[in-house]
Design a protein around this motif. Structure first.
Motif, PDB file in Angstrom:
ATOM      1  N   THR A  86      42.131  42.873  53.216  1.00 19.13           N
ATOM      2  CA  THR A  86      41.411  43.150  53.346  1.00 19.13           C
ATOM      3  C   THR A  86      41.608  44.244  55.085  1.00 19.13           C
ATOM      4  O   THR A  86      40.329  44.784  54.703  1.00 19.13           O
ATOM      5  N   ASP A  90      33.010  43.430  49.471  1.00 19.47           N
ATOM      6  CA  ASP A  90      32.362  43.486  48.239  1.00 19.47           C
ATOM      7  C   ASP A  90      33.693  42.507  47.531  1.00 19.47           C
ATOM      8  O   ASP A  90      33.050  41.505  46.419  1.00 19.47           O
ATOM      9  N   SER A  91      34.482  43.123  47.214  1.00 19.65           N
ATOM     10  CA  SER A  91      35.827  43.153  46.859  1.00 19.65           C
ATOM     11  C   SER A  91      36.465  41.375  47.289  1.00 19.65           C
ATOM     12  O   SER A  91      37.023  40.656  46.170  1.00 19.65           O
ATOM     13  N   GLU A 132      34.282  38.649  46.041  1.00 22.27           N
ATOM     14  CA  GLU A 132      34.249  38.605  44.027  1.00 22.27           C
ATOM     15  C   GLU A 132      35.632  37.205  44.273  1.00 22.27           C
ATOM     16  O   GLU A 132      36.065  36.756  43.511  1.00 22.27           O
ATOM     17  N   LYS A 133      36.134  37.425  45.301  1.00 19.91           N
ATOM     18  CA  LYS A 133      37.854  36.965  44.636  1.00 19.91           C
ATOM     19  C   LYS A 133      37.028  36.035  45.651  1.00 19.91           C
ATOM     20  O   LYS A 133      37.993  34.676  45.176  1.00 19.91           O
TER      21      LYS A 133
END
Length: 125
Positions: free
Chosen positions: A15, A32-33, A36-37
């Motif tokens: 990231t 955000d990604s 989520e992970k």
């Protein structure tokens, strides 16, 4: 370091590399990604713990699986600390020490509010 922590570290590194390559305009989507992970990892780990507790001969402990039990507290702490890393980097890069203090003040504030809510839920012993 266990396999879950190594996997999250890889995700964080990826990231941060993506943020360096894509620039700050994609920062929100990347964070955000990553969140989520992390959420998926925490949920998977809690499910594994519940499954192993259910399979154990003694069964799950009285508060281990309860709402507000160790799993919830641990998951919340892990998520806030993992999110504090990129927030600290972003805040320090843009606003130096003042930004870093604001970011960590927010992390501490969120944890304080979570702990205060938990204390209000628990009856006095």
């Amino acid at each position: 370091m266990d396999a879950h922590a190594r996997e999250l570290k890889k995700e964080l590194d990826a990231t941060l590399d993506a943020r360096r390559e894509l620039g700050p305009e994609y920062e929100s989507a990347l964070v955000d990604s990553f969140v989520e992970k992390v959420d998926t990892q925490v949920r998977r780990r809690l499910a594994e713990e519940r499954l192993s507790a259910a399979r154990s001969p003694a069964g799950p402990g009285p508060s281990a699986l309860a709402e507000g039990g160790f799993g919830e507290r641990f998951g919340f702490a892990v998520i806030t600390l993992v999110l504090a890393i990129p927030l600290s980097a972003i805040a320090a890069a843009h606003a130096h020490l003042a930004g870093l203090l604001v970011a960590w003040g927010g992390v501490l504030g969120v944890n304080f509010i979570h702990a205060a809510k938990r204390l209000r839920r628990e009856p006095a012993a």
